[in-house]
Design a protein around this motif. Structure first.
Motif, PDB file in Angstrom:
ATOM      1  N   ALA A  10    -109.299  41.286 -28.027  1.00 19.05           N
ATOM      2  CA  ALA A  10    -108.888  40.813 -29.489  1.00 19.05           C
ATOM      3  C   ALA A  10    -107.758  41.639 -30.052  1.00 19.05           C
ATOM      4  O   ALA A  10    -107.900  42.679 -30.708  1.00 19.05           O
ATOM      5  CB  ALA A  10    -110.136  40.932 -30.161  1.00 19.05           C
ATOM      6  N   PRO A  11    -106.547  41.699 -29.456  1.00  9.93           N
ATOM      7  CA  PRO A  11    -105.339  42.320 -30.063  1.00  9.93           C
ATOM      8  C   PRO A  11    -105.288  42.120 -31.438  1.00  9.93           C
ATOM      9  O   PRO A  11    -105.576  41.430 -32.231  1.00  9.93           O
ATOM     10  CB  PRO A  11    -104.234  41.631 -29.237  1.00  9.93           C
ATOM     11  N   SER A  12    -104.579  43.233 -31.918  1.00 16.64           N
ATOM     12  CA  SER A  12    -104.549  43.241 -33.431  1.00 16.64           C
ATOM     13  C   SER A  12    -102.948  43.014 -33.982  1.00 16.64           C
ATOM     14  O   SER A  12    -102.534  43.241 -35.024  1.00 16.64           O
ATOM     15  CB  SER A  12    -104.932  44.410 -33.952  1.00 16.64           C
ATOM     16  N   SER A  13    -102.170  42.796 -32.830  1.00 16.56           N
ATOM     17  CA  SER A  13    -100.847  42.552 -33.290  1.00 16.56           C
ATOM     18  C   SER A  13    -100.337  41.224 -32.278  1.00 16.56           C
ATOM     19  O   SER A  13    -100.809  41.133 -31.116  1.00 16.56           O
ATOM     20  CB  SER A  13     -99.875  43.590 -33.082  1.00 16.56           C
ATOM     21  N   ALA A  28    -105.019  33.338 -18.154  1.00 20.57           N
ATOM     22  CA  ALA A  28    -105.415  33.774 -19.760  1.00 20.57           C
ATOM     23  C   ALA A  28    -105.290  32.317 -20.458  1.00 20.57           C
ATOM     24  O   ALA A  28    -104.461  31.369 -20.245  1.00 20.57           O
ATOM     25  CB  ALA A  28    -104.517  34.612 -20.245  1.00 20.57           C
ATOM     26  N   LYS A  29    -106.417  32.318 -21.712  1.00 22.94           N
ATOM     27  CA  LYS A  29    -106.260  31.369 -22.740  1.00 22.94           C
ATOM     28  C   LYS A  29    -106.380  32.161 -23.923  1.00 22.94           C
ATOM     29  O   LYS A  29    -107.161  33.111 -24.128  1.00 22.94           O
ATOM     30  CB  LYS A  29    -107.511  30.496 -22.440  1.00 22.94           C
ATOM     31  N   ILE A  30    -105.617  31.652 -24.945  1.00 24.24           N
ATOM     32  CA  ILE A  30    -105.665  31.940 -26.375  1.00 24.24           C
ATOM     33  C   ILE A  30    -106.902  31.301 -26.882  1.00 24.24           C
ATOM     34  O   ILE A  30    -107.088  30.187 -26.591  1.00 24.24           O
ATOM     35  CB  ILE A  30    -104.295  31.552 -27.048  1.00 24.24           C
ATOM     36  N   LEU A  31    -107.546  32.229 -27.727  1.00 27.39           N
ATOM     37  CA  LEU A  31    -108.732  31.691 -28.496  1.00 27.39           C
ATOM     38  C   LEU A  31    -108.511  31.802 -29.716  1.00 27.39           C
ATOM     39  O   LEU A  31    -108.193  32.722 -30.496  1.00 27.39           O
ATOM     40  CB  LEU A  31    -110.269  32.255 -28.226  1.00 27.39           C
ATOM     41  N   SER A  32    -108.264  30.375 -30.621  1.00 30.15           N
ATOM     42  CA  SER A  32    -108.015  30.657 -32.055  1.00 30.15           C
ATOM     43  C   SER A  32    -109.610  30.269 -32.826  1.00 30.15           C
ATOM     44  O   SER A  32    -110.393  30.814 -32.824  1.00 30.15           O
ATOM     45  CB  SER A  32    -106.842  29.714 -32.439  1.00 30.15           C
ATOM     46  N   GLY A  33    -109.584  28.821 -33.248  1.00 29.50           N
ATOM     47  CA  GLY A  33    -110.883  28.449 -33.540  1.00 29.50           C
ATOM     48  C   GLY A  33    -111.841  28.229 -32.528  1.00 29.50           C
ATOM     49  O   GLY A  33    -113.010  28.305 -32.883  1.00 29.50           O
ATOM     50  N   GLY A  34    -111.684  28.047 -31.300  1.00 26.19           N
ATOM     51  CA  GLY A  34    -112.445  27.852 -30.268  1.00 26.19           C
ATOM     52  C   GLY A  34    -113.316  26.656 -30.084  1.00 26.19           C
ATOM     53  O   GLY A  34    -114.088  26.444 -29.322  1.00 26.19           O
ATOM     54  N   HIS A  35    -112.763  25.725 -31.189  1.00 27.29           N
ATOM     55  CA  HIS A  35    -113.798  24.458 -31.125  1.00 27.29           C
ATOM     56  C   HIS A  35    -113.402  23.346 -30.215  1.00 27.29           C
ATOM     57  O   HIS A  35    -113.891  22.200 -29.898  1.00 27.29           O
ATOM     58  CB  HIS A  35    -114.081  24.020 -32.480  1.00 27.29           C
ATOM     59  N   SER A  36    -112.263  23.650 -29.647  1.00 24.69           N
ATOM     60  CA  SER A  36    -111.964  22.704 -28.273  1.00 24.69           C
ATOM     61  C   SER A  36    -112.146  23.510 -27.050  1.00 24.69           C
ATOM     62  O   SER A  36    -112.675  23.095 -26.036  1.00 24.69           O
ATOM     63  CB  SER A  36    -110.680  22.239 -28.358  1.00 24.69           C
ATOM     64  N   LEU A  37    -111.840  24.720 -26.984  1.00 21.96           N
ATOM     65  CA  LEU A  37    -111.713  25.768 -25.969  1.00 21.96           C
ATOM     66  C   LEU A  37    -113.312  26.213 -25.540  1.00 21.96           C
ATOM     67  O   LEU A  37    -113.588  25.927 -24.304  1.00 21.96           O
ATOM     68  CB  LEU A  37    -111.030  26.968 -26.115  1.00 21.96           C
ATOM     69  N   ALA A  49    -110.305  33.452 -16.653  1.00 17.78           N
ATOM     70  CA  ALA A  49    -110.557  34.901 -16.317  1.00 17.78           C
ATOM     71  C   ALA A  49    -110.260  35.787 -17.580  1.00 17.78           C
ATOM     72  O   ALA A  49    -110.873  36.518 -17.665  1.00 17.78           O
ATOM     73  CB  ALA A  49    -109.616  35.321 -15.070  1.00 17.78           C
ATOM     74  N   HIS A  50    -109.341  35.530 -18.400  1.00 14.54           N
ATOM     75  CA  HIS A  50    -109.075  36.363 -19.649  1.00 14.54           C
ATOM     76  C   HIS A  50    -109.112  35.278 -20.738  1.00 14.54           C
ATOM     77  O   HIS A  50    -108.434  34.345 -20.970  1.00 14.54           O
ATOM     78  CB  HIS A  50    -107.697  37.072 -19.556  1.00 14.54           C
ATOM     79  N   VAL A  51    -109.877  35.902 -21.869  1.00 17.52           N
ATOM     80  CA  VAL A  51    -109.609  35.096 -23.093  1.00 17.52           C
ATOM     81  C   VAL A  51    -109.081  36.022 -24.294  1.00 17.52           C
ATOM     82  O   VAL A  51    -109.332  37.200 -24.224  1.00 17.52           O
ATOM     83  CB  VAL A  51    -111.054  34.514 -23.670  1.00 17.52           C
ATOM     84  N   ILE A  52    -108.043  35.350 -24.734  1.00 16.34           N
ATOM     85  CA  ILE A  52    -107.278  36.420 -25.759  1.00 16.34           C
ATOM     86  C   ILE A  52    -107.618  35.844 -27.077  1.00 16.34           C
ATOM     87  O   ILE A  52    -107.149  34.697 -27.517  1.00 16.34           O
ATOM     88  CB  ILE A  52    -105.875  36.588 -25.465  1.00 16.34           C
ATOM     89  N   ASP A  53    -108.366  36.597 -27.890  1.00 22.96           N
ATOM     90  CA  ASP A  53    -108.835  35.967 -29.225  1.00 22.96           C
ATOM     91  C   ASP A  53    -107.690  36.566 -30.040  1.00 22.96           C
ATOM     92  O   ASP A  53    -107.583  37.963 -30.670  1.00 22.96           O
ATOM     93  CB  ASP A  53    -110.111  36.838 -29.551  1.00 22.96           C
ATOM     94  N   ILE A  54    -106.894  35.780 -30.785  1.00 23.68           N
ATOM     95  CA  ILE A  54    -105.796  35.936 -31.668  1.00 23.68           C
ATOM     96  C   ILE A  54    -106.393  36.052 -33.153  1.00 23.68           C
ATOM     97  O   ILE A  54    -105.665  36.531 -34.183  1.00 23.68           O
ATOM     98  CB  ILE A  54    -104.743  34.876 -31.674  1.00 23.68           C
ATOM     99  N   ASN A  55    -107.793  36.037 -33.383  1.00 20.74           N
ATOM    100  CA  ASN A  55    -108.064  36.097 -34.808  1.00 20.74           C
ATOM    101  C   ASN A  55    -108.020  37.344 -35.604  1.00 20.74           C
ATOM    102  O   ASN A  55    -108.262  37.294 -36.831  1.00 20.74           O
ATOM    103  CB  ASN A  55    -109.492  35.405 -34.639  1.00 20.74           C
TER     104      ASN A  55
END
Ligand SMILES: Cc1cc2nc3c(=O)[nH]c(=O)nc-3n(C[C@H](O)[C@H](O)[C@H](O)COP(=O)(O)OP(=O)(O)OC[C@H]3O[C@@H](n4cnc5c(N)ncnc54)[C@H](O)[C@@H]3O)c2cc1C
Ligand code: FES
Ligand code: FES
Lengths: 289, 159
Positions: A10-13, A28-37, A49-55
């Protein structure tokens, strides 16, 4: 249903998020709302293999209008759009589409950017953005570039975003005077994906001559559709019933739906025609009243 | 494994969790708060609805790691010494039969009333459109939320 294992960060920048994307590429996949992912991960249709949470990235949740452009940041939720006075008063097409997406709890989390980046022809915002002529800002290791919405959707669940890019902002030209729009969606039950949906944005000039027309179609092809011939048929015309009917036929011709539980291809094409005609009547009336 | 700290119903918990652990499983299996139900497991039914920082969220479609640092309210956190007015509404207006959907309905109603203290019937029906009930036919749920709305506005006026 439990997704496969993955590494989570969950990066902060934004810089950090992009460098993680660069490092992991296709894994890797970006996770924003996550309601499709997340639903896709639970069904194991996606197993990143990697989830990058941009929230946790700050300052991406703005809705602002400056220099004739509406700017919407990547972390703006559907609920933020619904509650924004600016959107409600000046961008009725966005407001109307947003209210018809899923349900309030999903809308508390789901983002506009995710709705576009997912590249799903069944999502409602792509058609709206096609009708509004939006531009999308993609930010990657070499900085930002803008992508015209007409070039963004490239095929079945495929967009113009590179694997190391994040969709950071949606830009929409502020509507001219004497313009308005609407989103009409035929759905089997509230919150369902569209059987067919149409987004329309019109601007009229003196003597009610059509100056510009944007028409986007939802869930009637393998990707979101811009009904270009229908749009062009309207520009320069005084919009009488005959022109509206003709444009509705052209919009229907632009659709290429698959038969499924929501209806046959013929039915859906017919619904595109009906909805386009209805939208044209409503929007012209709204502008002239 | 990730270490997360989540405040649930006012109490802080620090736990080690796998990234793929769903928030609803964290609440039910790790914290043993089984008031939050799992119905569809596909973000359609709303049985798993909880509040994260005051907003209703379907906890079957969130990872527990996403809730790190957040404030969660589940149905167990609603009652004080007496039932919460929303719970009282469900009791008084017969807003439940089997009760499976009820915790989710209550949490959704809580988000609605925090933003719109005096909703119309139509607004209530739109607001619970992502929460399914197989028993009541919804009419008494709508009445229960109306009951809560008037009770809660009265309380505000009194205080
Ligand atoms: C029950 C239910 C009903 C629904 N009904 C509708 C509906 O009627 N209409 C509708 O339009 N949608 C509907 N949706 C979909 C919902 O709107 C999704 O939330 C949306 O499609 C994706 O947005 P998100 O923020 O949740 O994205 P996520 O699920 O987090 O991401 C979706 C995809 O986009 C990528 N992504 C996300 N954000 C970015 C970004 N900023 N940059 C690059 N890539 C990114 C992710 O990697 C992923 O591949 C529904 C969903 C549910 C669960
Ligand atoms: S269990 Fe989460 S919405 Fe049904
Ligand atoms: S009371 Fe049984 S599902 Fe609602």
């Amino acid at each position: 249903m439990i997704p496969g294992s993955f590494d989570y960060s969950a990066p902060s920048s934004l810089e950090e998020a992009i460098s993680l994307l660069q490092q992991h590429g296709d894994d890797a996949k970006i996770l924003s709302g996550g309601h499709s992912l997340i639903p896709m991960m639970k069904l194991r249709l996606a197993s990143p293999a990697h989830v990058i949470d941009i929230n946790r990235i700050p300052d991406l949740d703005y809705i602002k209008e400056e220099d004739g452009v509406l700017r919407i940041g990547a972390l703006v939720r559907e609920a933020d759009l619904e509650e924004s006075e600016l959107i409600r008063s000046k961008y009725p097409i966005i407001y109307e589409a947003t209210k018809l997406i899923a349900d309030p709890s999903v809308r508390n989390v789901a983002t506009l950017a995710g709705n576009l980046a997912h590249g799903d022809a069944a999502n409602d915002h792509p058609a709206v953005m096609l009708a509004l002529g939006a531009e999308l800002v993609a930010t990657g290791p070499n900085g930002s570039r803008t992508i015209a919405i007409g070039d963004f959707f490239q095929g079945f669940f495929t967009t113009a975003l590179e694997v190391n890019e994040i969709l950071t902002e949606i830009r929409i030209p502020s509507p001219a005077a004497n313009s308005s729009g609407t989103y009409l969606k035929l759905e089997r039950k509230v919150g369902d994906y569209a059987t067919a949906g149409i987004a329309l944005q019109l601007a009229l000039g003196p003597q009610a001559v059509c100056e510009s027309a944007g028409i986007g179609l939802t869930n009637v092809g393998d990707m979101p559709i811009k009904a270009i011939a229908a749009e062009q048929s309207l520009v320069g015309k005084t919009l009488n019933d005959e022109h509206m009917k003709h444009a509705a036929e052209l919009a229907s011709d632009a659709s290429d739906p698959m038969p499924d539980l929501r209806g046959s291809a013929e039915y859906k094409k017919n619904m595109v025609r009906v909805l386009t005609y209805r939208a044209l009547k409503q929007v012209v009336e709204k502008i002239l009243s | 494994m990730h270490s997360i700290t989540v405040t649930v119903n006012g109490q802080a918990y620090t736990k080690e969790v796998e990234a793929r652990l769903l928030l609803v499983h964290f609440i039910r299996d790790v914290l043993a708060l089984t008031g939050t139900h799992i119905g569809c497991d596909t973000s359609n039914c709303g049985a798993c609805t909880i509040l994260i920082n005051g907003r209703s969220v379907k906890s079957c479609t969130q990872f527990a790691v996403q809730a790190d640092g957040k404030e969660i309210t589940t149905v167990e956190g609603m009652a004080g010494e007496a039932l919460h007015p929303i719970q009282e509404g469900f009791k008084e207006e017969h807003g439940l039969q089997c009760g499976f959907c009820t915790p989710g309905m209550i949490m959704r109603a809580s988000d609605l009333l925090s933003k719109n203290p005096n909703p119309s019937e139509e607004e209530i029906r739109w607001a619970i459109s992502g929460n399914l009930c197989r028993c009541t036919g919804y009419n008494n749920i709508v009445k229960a939320i109306k009951y809560a709305a008037s009770k809660m506005t009265e309380e505000v006026v009194e205080s």
